[in-house]
Design a protein around this motif. Structure first.
Motif, PDB file in Angstrom:
ATOM      1  N   HIS A 142       0.387   3.037  -5.452  1.00 21.90           N
ATOM      2  CA  HIS A 142      -0.713   2.466  -6.211  1.00 21.90           C
ATOM      3  C   HIS A 142      -0.554   2.782  -7.693  1.00 21.90           C
ATOM      4  O   HIS A 142       0.217   3.670  -8.071  1.00 21.90           O
TER       5      HIS A 142
ATOM      6  N   LEU B 184      -8.109   0.803  -9.664  1.00 25.04           N
ATOM      7  CA  LEU B 184      -7.010   1.159  -8.766  1.00 25.04           C
ATOM      8  C   LEU B 184      -6.483  -0.112  -8.119  1.00 25.04           C
ATOM      9  O   LEU B 184      -7.251  -0.934  -7.618  1.00 25.04           O
ATOM     10  N   ALA B 185      -5.153  -0.288  -8.121  1.00 27.53           N
ATOM     11  CA  ALA B 185      -4.546  -1.485  -7.530  1.00 27.53           C
ATOM     12  C   ALA B 185      -3.316  -1.100  -6.729  1.00 27.53           C
ATOM     13  O   ALA B 185      -2.657  -0.084  -7.009  1.00 27.53           O
ATOM     14  N   ASP B 186      -3.001  -1.929  -5.719  1.00 28.86           N
ATOM     15  CA  ASP B 186      -1.786  -1.694  -4.946  1.00 28.86           C
ATOM     16  C   ASP B 186      -0.595  -2.325  -5.657  1.00 28.86           C
ATOM     17  O   ASP B 186      -0.724  -2.839  -6.778  1.00 28.86           O
TER      18      ASP B 186
ATOM     19  N   VAL C 173      -7.484   6.727  -1.092  1.00 31.45           N
ATOM     20  CA  VAL C 173      -6.038   6.734  -1.322  1.00 31.45           C
ATOM     21  C   VAL C 173      -5.601   8.137  -1.740  1.00 31.45           C
ATOM     22  O   VAL C 173      -6.203   8.721  -2.651  1.00 31.45           O
TER      23      VAL C 173
ATOM     24  N   ASP D 258       0.811  -1.214   0.000  1.00 27.91           N
ATOM     25  CA  ASP D 258       0.000   0.000   0.000  1.00 27.91           C
ATOM     26  C   ASP D 258       0.846   1.268   0.000  1.00 27.91           C
ATOM     27  O   ASP D 258       0.299   2.377   0.095  1.00 27.91           O
TER      28      ASP D 258
ATOM     29  N   VAL E 147      -8.109  -2.432  -5.564  1.00 25.87           N
ATOM     30  CA  VAL E 147      -8.650  -1.707  -4.422  1.00 25.87           C
ATOM     31  C   VAL E 147     -10.012  -1.106  -4.743  1.00 25.87           C
ATOM     32  O   VAL E 147     -10.906  -1.073  -3.896  1.00 25.87           O
TER      33      VAL E 147
ATOM     34  N   ARG F 188      -0.134   9.197  -3.982  1.00 27.62           N
ATOM     35  CA  ARG F 188       0.383   7.835  -3.846  1.00 27.62           C
ATOM     36  C   ARG F 188       0.268   7.048  -5.152  1.00 27.62           C
ATOM     37  O   ARG F 188       0.737   5.918  -5.250  1.00 27.62           O
ATOM     38  N   VAL F 189      -0.344   7.644  -6.167  1.00 34.06           N
ATOM     39  CA  VAL F 189      -0.430   6.994  -7.475  1.00 34.06           C
ATOM     40  C   VAL F 189       0.897   7.200  -8.199  1.00 34.06           C
ATOM     41  O   VAL F 189       1.302   8.334  -8.478  1.00 34.06           O
TER      42      VAL F 189
ATOM     43  N   VAL G 135      -9.778   6.732  -7.409  1.00 36.98           N
ATOM     44  CA  VAL G 135      -8.772   6.876  -6.342  1.00 36.98           C
ATOM     45  C   VAL G 135      -9.389   7.497  -5.100  1.00 36.98           C
ATOM     46  O   VAL G 135      -9.172   7.036  -3.971  1.00 36.98           O
TER      47      VAL G 135
END
Length: 388
Positions: A107, A122-124, A163, A104, A130, A167-168, A158
């Motif tokens: 992302h 959206l994925a970790d 999130v 985490d 997610v 953080r992307v 997002v």
């Protein structure tokens, strides 16, 4: 497969930890920075593979000393990629220190910019999804309107997951048409004003990060090889039978986009008849209605489905005869018809091909393009950010 080669996510072949560790000992004494980099790579790979591991376990896997592994983990922890996991309750004595990869900590976003809808995922950093976000868009929407819809949908995806946008790390977009290696749409005959759009560059601005773009059928093929119907196949032909017909090719587990990104665009050859077959299928009713009627045995619906399957088989057989794949995957919305479509398709392929491959439907259906975009984004993060 030999013992010193492993297949990792995305189909890339990597040397085993043991082989990489042996190469560490071959470095010159002055290569300290390179030595640290290699130690970090093999430790992080091992930790991601294990999920949670002790210092002893990581040392055994990598061949590195406990002191070296501990130093690497401290550094990775300082960078936010690794966390120390609390010991299990009830453990007697002094528990061993355990560590886990922080999936985490970053992302990625994968977005399918389609003809009539936008789908964002959206994925970790482990590739675990997610959140999803969907939005409709008119078929005839001009490029600026379609791009704005893609931007809003990606941001909403997002934000809905809670999130932080910062953080992307990477955004990847899939779309119809020919997409060159820079992520620019070099030719689109389906979406209005889409030719020349710098999709990768624009997508990167949505989150202030790296942007990538690729053809939708290529990304769908990548998704199937990653976690879908083609996980155990090496050479694959994927046919996207959705809003449009397109194809993607995997050779040796890797996407084959060609010199300009046009590999697999067999539908551009008018004689193949893909566009005609698609129009004929829905001439008097929607595709779902036609497939449902065919499944119930309606003669006219069966005739239309057979005609569509024959047209699909002509283009697919050209790719099959060229690549001789292990597997032919049918994806997109029309793949939901299942055996109603696959049965006549297999029959026509058997007539056209020297040796027809196994034919299966997609695992993901309409979600495959966005998931393939996630895999493309993860590949970039692993290569350029995590240095894997």
């Amino acid at each position: 497969m030999s013992a010193d080669v492993r297949i990792l996510a995305g189909g890339r072949q990597q040397r085993s930890y043991e082989e990489r560790s042996r190469k560490v000992t071959e470095l010159r004494p002055g290569d300290a920075s390179l030595l640290r980099k290699v130690n970090t790579q093999v430790t992080l790979r091992a930790l991601r593979r294990e999920g949670v591991a002790t210092l002893t376990r990581l040392g055994r896997i990598t061949g590195l000393s406990r002191q070296t592994v501990e130093a690497v983990l401290d550094e990775l922890g300082g960078r936010g990629w690794v966390r120390e996991v609390p010991p299990d309750e009830g453990v007697m004595g002094r528990p061993a220190r355990r560590f886990g990869f922080r999936a985490d900590a970053g992302h990625v976003v994968g977005v399918d910019v389609g003809g009539d809808r936008i789908l964002a995922c959206l994925a970790d950093l482990n590739g675990d999804v997610v959140a999803w976000e969907r939005a409709g868009v008119p078929d005839d929407a001009p490029a600026p309107e379609r791009l704005e819809a893609a931007r809003r949908t990606s941001l909403a995806c997002v934000d809905a997951a809670g999130v932080p946008r910062t953080r992307v790390l990477t955004v990847a977009a899939g779309t119809s048409g020919i997409v060159d290696r820079t992520g620019r749409v070099s030719l689109s005959t389906v979406l209005p004003g889409w030719t020349g759009v710098d999709l990768a560059g624009l997508a990167g601005r949505w989150f202030g990060c790296t942007g990538l773009a690729a053809n939708d059928a290529n990304l769908a093929a990548l998704a199937e090889h990653w976690r879908g119907s083609a996980q155990h196949a090496s050479d694959v032909v994927y046919v996207l039978a959705g809003h449009r017909l397109g194809a993607g090719i995997l050779i040796g587990g890797r996407l084959h986009a060609g010199r300009s990104g046009a590999a697999g665009e067999i539908g551009a050859l008018r004689q193949v008849g893909w566009d005609d077959a698609a129009r004929e299928l829905v001439k008097e009713a929607g595709a779902e209605e036609v497939f449902a009627a065919a499944g119930a045995g309606d003669p006219e619906a069966l005739r239309r489905v057979d005609h569509y399957a024959e047209g699909l088989a002509i283009g697919a057989s050209a790719l099959v005869l060229t690549v001789d794949p292990d597997l032919l995957v049918i994806g997109g919305g029309k793949a939901r018809a299942g055996e109603v479509l696959l049965a006549p398709l297999r029959r026509h392929l058997a007539e056209l091909c020297l040796r027809a491959p196994e034919v299966v439907t997609s695992t993901f259906g309409e979600e495959s393009v966005a998931l393939g975009a996630v895999r493309l984004a993860l590949d970039h993060v692993e290569r350029e950010v995590l240095n894997l």
